[in-house]
Write an enzyme that holds these catalytic residues in place. Structure first.
Site, PDB file in Angstrom:
ATOM      1  N   HIS A 191       7.957   1.390  -3.757  1.00  0.00           N
ATOM      2  CA  HIS A 191       6.915   0.357  -3.780  1.00  0.00           C
ATOM      3  C   HIS A 191       6.028   0.571  -5.003  1.00  0.00           C
ATOM      4  O   HIS A 191       5.360   1.597  -5.121  1.00  0.00           O
ATOM      5  CB  HIS A 191       6.098   0.470  -2.488  1.00  0.00           C
ATOM      6  CG  HIS A 191       5.015  -0.536  -2.331  1.00  0.00           C
ATOM      7  ND1 HIS A 191       3.680  -0.207  -2.402  1.00  0.00           N
ATOM      8  CD2 HIS A 191       5.064  -1.867  -2.098  1.00  0.00           C
ATOM      9  CE1 HIS A 191       2.950  -1.284  -2.208  1.00  0.00           C
ATOM     10  NE2 HIS A 191       3.760  -2.309  -2.023  1.00  0.00           N
TER      11      HIS A 191
ATOM     12  N   HIS B 109       0.040  -5.665 -10.137  1.00  0.00           N
ATOM     13  CA  HIS B 109      -0.243  -6.161  -8.788  1.00  0.00           C
ATOM     14  C   HIS B 109      -1.522  -6.979  -8.688  1.00  0.00           C
ATOM     15  O   HIS B 109      -1.527  -8.097  -8.180  1.00  0.00           O
ATOM     16  CB  HIS B 109      -0.326  -4.992  -7.800  1.00  0.00           C
ATOM     17  CG  HIS B 109      -0.677  -5.428  -6.406  1.00  0.00           C
ATOM     18  ND1 HIS B 109      -1.987  -5.514  -5.962  1.00  0.00           N
ATOM     19  CD2 HIS B 109       0.102  -5.818  -5.362  1.00  0.00           C
ATOM     20  CE1 HIS B 109      -2.003  -5.930  -4.719  1.00  0.00           C
ATOM     21  NE2 HIS B 109      -0.747  -6.122  -4.327  1.00  0.00           N
TER      22      HIS B 109
END
Length: 279
Positions: A36, A77
């Protein structure tokens, strides 16, 4: 129904969905391991983190992308730069030249263009979370330009972006469901109303979900069974504890995403039925 008995859809990106994938170990009916954002919070979404993960044996990288003011797709992100970089303000208001001069505060690593990562390896799969609407067209252009259709999965909480990706590409790529589809599975499934999902469930290949959302437990044995009956794999994020990894795979979950690349790599190496490294 355990994943070993579940008839997956034949999707090239999900190598465990078909036996004998060319150029790879046969991962058929074996769980997938994803890092991740690179599996290293200090080097989040950087080339250094991804290279370290690939060296450990990973071939599935979960990433996020956003678009600079001049149209460059950046692996990042947050909407703004402050949390992890020495920059400030929205990423979308900066040119790539400005962004290229920034560094992560924790590690000094530079930001990364999506195209650099897409072309770094030929056998690595990218799970791409499209964080803004502007990213769709550039993502599709780069996938087409590099013939990477079988190596990418288009993910987004926004289902409209997934539909736009499909329309923009010359051939299908793997996709995961957004919040609408996932919520319907969670809410309608226990009532025996999965058939009401109709084409929504046939347009995606997997669901990628947290263990819980607020007070609602998302990943349960019933949820996994319902997804499997609909032909969908279940990938769970973010899982860092070996005991939780074990519990989820025993439940029949098909893939795990972690922030602790070393912990999941060790777990997969010791797990019966897992293929490690994923080569």
């Amino acid at each position: 129904m355990p994943y070993r008995e579940h008839p997956y859809r034949a999707v090239p990106y999900l190598l465990n969905s078909r036996p004998g994938a060319a150029g790879s170990v046969d991962l058929h009916h074996s769980p997938l391991a994803f890092v991740h954002r690179g599996g290293d919070p200090a080097r989040e979404n950087t080339m250094a983190a991804f290279e370290a993960a690939v060296a450990m044996g990973y071939r599935y990288l979960e990433i996020d992308v956003r678009t600079s003011s001049d149209g460059v797709l950046v692996v990042f992100h947050d909407e703004t730069l402050e949390r992890i970089t020495d920059g400030t303000g929205p990423l979308s208001e900066k040119t790539w030249q400005q962004l290229a001069g920034l560094r992560l505060r924790a590690s000094g690593e530079p930001l990364l263009r999506f195209e650099e990562l897409l072309t770094r390896w030929e056998d690595v799969h990218l799970n791409v979370d499209l964080k803004d609407g502007a990213s769709v067209d550039e993502f599709a252009r780069l996938v087409e330009a590099h013939g990477a259709h079988d190596r990418v999965l288009a993910a987004s909480f926004n289902d409209a972006r997934r539909h736009r990706v499909r329309r923009a590409l010359s051939r299908r790529v793997a996709t995961s469901g957004g919040w609408v589809v996932t919520a319907l599975i969670v809410l309608l499934g226990p009532l025996g109303l999965m058939q009401r999902l109709g084409r929504r469930s046939t347009e995606i290949d997997c669901v990628q979900v947290p263990i819980s959302q607020g007070r609602i437990r998302v990943v349960t044995p019933g949820f996994v069974r319902r997804c499997h009956r609909a032909g969908l794999q279940v990938h769970v994020w973010v899982v860092d504890e070996p005991e939780e990894m074990r519990r989820l795979l025993d439940m029949g979950v098909d893939g795990l995403m972690t922030d602790d690349a070393a912990a999941l790599a060790q777990f997969m190496a010791e797990r019966d039925g897992a293929v490690w490294p994923q080569r």
